[in-house]
Design a protein around this motif. Structure first.
Motif, PDB file in Angstrom:
ATOM      1  N   ASP A  45       0.809  -1.223   0.000  1.00 61.42           N
ATOM      2  CA  ASP A  45       0.000   0.000   0.000  1.00 61.42           C
ATOM      3  C   ASP A  45       0.841   1.271   0.000  1.00 61.42           C
ATOM      4  N   ASP A  46       1.862   1.330   0.847  1.00 63.91           N
ATOM      5  CA  ASP A  46       2.659   2.563   0.945  1.00 63.91           C
ATOM      6  C   ASP A  46       3.396   2.861  -0.354  1.00 63.91           C
ATOM      7  N   GLN A  47       3.949   1.846  -0.960  1.00 69.59           N
ATOM      8  CA  GLN A  47       4.664   2.020  -2.223  1.00 69.59           C
ATOM      9  C   GLN A  47       3.685   2.406  -3.337  1.00 69.59           C
ATOM     10  N   TYR A  48       2.523   1.793  -3.325  1.00 72.26           N
ATOM     11  CA  TYR A  48       1.487   2.081  -4.313  1.00 72.26           C
ATOM     12  C   TYR A  48       1.048   3.545  -4.227  1.00 72.26           C
ATOM     13  N   MET A  49       0.771   4.003  -3.009  1.00 74.55           N
ATOM     14  CA  MET A  49       0.304   5.383  -2.832  1.00 74.55           C
ATOM     15  C   MET A  49       1.357   6.397  -3.277  1.00 74.55           C
ATOM     16  N   LYS A  50       2.609   6.153  -2.942  1.00 72.18           N
ATOM     17  CA  LYS A  50       3.674   7.068  -3.365  1.00 72.18           C
ATOM     18  C   LYS A  50       3.771   7.108  -4.891  1.00 72.18           C
ATOM     19  N   ALA A  51       3.696   5.952  -5.514  1.00 72.55           N
ATOM     20  CA  ALA A  51       3.792   5.881  -6.973  1.00 72.55           C
ATOM     21  C   ALA A  51       2.613   6.580  -7.638  1.00 72.55           C
ATOM     22  N   ILE A  52       1.414   6.388  -7.088  1.00 66.98           N
ATOM     23  CA  ILE A  52       0.230   7.041  -7.641  1.00 66.98           C
ATOM     24  C   ILE A  52       0.351   8.561  -7.542  1.00 66.98           C
ATOM     25  N   LEU A  53       0.856   9.042  -6.426  1.00 68.96           N
ATOM     26  CA  LEU A  53       1.037  10.492  -6.269  1.00 68.96           C
ATOM     27  C   LEU A  53       2.024  11.040  -7.295  1.00 68.96           C
ATOM     28  N   VAL A  54       3.096  10.308  -7.544  1.00 66.47           N
ATOM     29  CA  VAL A  54       4.075  10.723  -8.553  1.00 66.47           C
ATOM     30  C   VAL A  54       3.408  10.774  -9.919  1.00 66.47           C
ATOM     31  N   LEU A  55       2.628   9.749 -10.253  1.00 66.70           N
ATOM     32  CA  LEU A  55       1.963   9.714 -11.555  1.00 66.70           C
ATOM     33  C   LEU A  55       0.948  10.844 -11.700  1.00 66.70           C
ATOM     34  N   ARG A  56       0.226  11.145 -10.649  1.00 65.21           N
ATOM     35  CA  ARG A  56      -0.731  12.262 -10.697  1.00 65.21           C
ATOM     36  C   ARG A  56      -0.019  13.581 -10.945  1.00 65.21           C
ATOM     37  N   ARG A  57       1.082  13.789 -10.229  1.00 64.48           N
ATOM     38  CA  ARG A  57       1.842  15.029 -10.393  1.00 64.48           C
ATOM     39  C   ARG A  57       2.372  15.147 -11.826  1.00 64.48           C
ATOM     40  N   GLU A  58       2.945  14.083 -12.344  1.00 64.52           N
ATOM     41  CA  GLU A  58       3.500  14.115 -13.701  1.00 64.52           C
ATOM     42  C   GLU A  58       2.408  14.327 -14.748  1.00 64.52           C
ATOM     43  N   TYR A  59       1.258  13.720 -14.529  1.00 64.21           N
ATOM     44  CA  TYR A  59       0.138  13.895 -15.451  1.00 64.21           C
ATOM     45  C   TYR A  59      -0.319  15.353 -15.467  1.00 64.21           C
ATOM     46  N   HIS A  60      -0.397  15.936 -14.281  1.00 65.47           N
ATOM     47  CA  HIS A  60      -0.782  17.345 -14.157  1.00 65.47           C
ATOM     48  C   HIS A  60       0.223  18.249 -14.880  1.00 65.47           C
ATOM     49  N   ILE A  61       1.489  17.972 -14.735  1.00 63.01           N
ATOM     50  CA  ILE A  61       2.529  18.742 -15.415  1.00 63.01           C
ATOM     51  C   ILE A  61       2.352  18.646 -16.927  1.00 63.01           C
ATOM     52  N   GLU A  62       2.055  17.449 -17.422  1.00 62.40           N
ATOM     53  CA  GLU A  62       1.851  17.275 -18.860  1.00 62.40           C
ATOM     54  C   GLU A  62       0.627  18.050 -19.348  1.00 62.40           C
ATOM     55  N   GLU A  63      -0.429  18.084 -18.533  1.00 58.66           N
ATOM     56  CA  GLU A  63      -1.605  18.865 -18.912  1.00 58.66           C
ATOM     57  C   GLU A  63      -1.270  20.348 -18.994  1.00 58.66           C
ATOM     58  N   LEU A  64      -0.487  20.840 -18.037  1.00 64.12           N
ATOM     59  CA  LEU A  64      -0.071  22.241 -18.077  1.00 64.12           C
ATOM     60  C   LEU A  64       0.777  22.534 -19.310  1.00 64.12           C
ATOM     61  N   ARG A  65       1.655  21.615 -19.660  1.00 68.30           N
ATOM     62  CA  ARG A  65       2.490  21.797 -20.859  1.00 68.30           C
ATOM     63  C   ARG A  65       1.649  21.866 -22.122  1.00 68.30           C
ATOM     64  N   GLU A  66       0.571  21.081 -22.157  1.00 67.39           N
ATOM     65  CA  GLU A  66      -0.307  21.111 -23.326  1.00 67.39           C
ATOM     66  C   GLU A  66      -1.073  22.433 -23.415  1.00 67.39           C
ATOM     67  N   LYS A  67      -1.496  22.960 -22.279  1.00 69.18           N
ATOM     68  CA  LYS A  67      -2.252  24.214 -22.265  1.00 69.18           C
ATOM     69  C   LYS A  67      -1.370  25.422 -22.538  1.00 69.18           C
ATOM     70  N   HIS A  68      -0.114  25.360 -22.079  1.00 65.96           N
ATOM     71  CA  HIS A  68       0.816  26.482 -22.215  1.00 65.96           C
ATOM     72  C   HIS A  68       2.125  25.980 -22.827  1.00 65.96           C
ATOM     73  N   PRO A  69       2.108  25.716 -24.118  1.00 64.19           N
ATOM     74  CA  PRO A  69       3.293  25.113 -24.761  1.00 64.19           C
ATOM     75  C   PRO A  69       4.536  26.009 -24.784  1.00 64.19           C
ATOM     76  N   ASN A  70       4.366  27.322 -24.666  1.00 69.57           N
ATOM     77  CA  ASN A  70       5.509  28.217 -24.739  1.00 69.57           C
ATOM     78  C   ASN A  70       6.164  28.489 -23.403  1.00 69.57           C
ATOM     79  N   LYS A  71       5.536  28.037 -22.336  1.00 66.62           N
ATOM     80  CA  LYS A  71       6.099  28.263 -20.999  1.00 66.62           C
ATOM     81  C   LYS A  71       6.992  27.093 -20.612  1.00 66.62           C
ATOM     82  N   ASN A  72       8.000  27.397 -19.823  1.00 64.63           N
ATOM     83  CA  ASN A  72       8.912  26.367 -19.351  1.00 64.63           C
ATOM     84  C   ASN A  72       8.395  25.804 -18.033  1.00 64.63           C
ATOM     85  N   ILE A  73       7.716  24.673 -18.117  1.00 67.66           N
ATOM     86  CA  ILE A  73       7.104  24.056 -16.927  1.00 67.66           C
ATOM     87  C   ILE A  73       7.903  22.835 -16.532  1.00 67.66           C
TER      88      ILE A  73
END
Length: 73
Positions: A45-73
């Motif tokens: 469970d602990d390893q799973y939760m940490k990994a899920i949080l990392v994936l959520r953060r990275e997914y969010h970063i990718e969404e921001l990059r798609e919305k603002h392609p000219n910004k350095n995110i």
């Protein structure tokens, strides 16, 4: 577990290599594979939760990059 690379290394221990071609899709597939490993009881469970949080953060970063392609995110 702090980075997407760490999650990739965890999946690699189970012989799972993910590369679809688009980073956002890779993150989605990693999440699915991780859920399956967790349901099978091979990822604690602990390893799973940490990994899920990392994936959520990275997914969010990718969404921001798609919305603002000219910004350095």
């Amino acid at each position: 577990m702090r980075t997407l690379y760490d999650v990739q290394q965890l999946l690699k221990k189970f012989g799972i290599f993910v590369y679809v071609g688009k980073r956002k899709w890779d993150i989605d597939l990693m999440r699915i594979e991780l859920q399956n490993l967790h349901k099978a009881g091979v990822v604690p469970d602990d390893q799973y939760m940490k990994a899920i949080l990392v994936l959520r953060r990275e997914y969010h970063i990718e969404e921001l990059r798609e919305k603002h392609p000219n910004k350095n995110i």
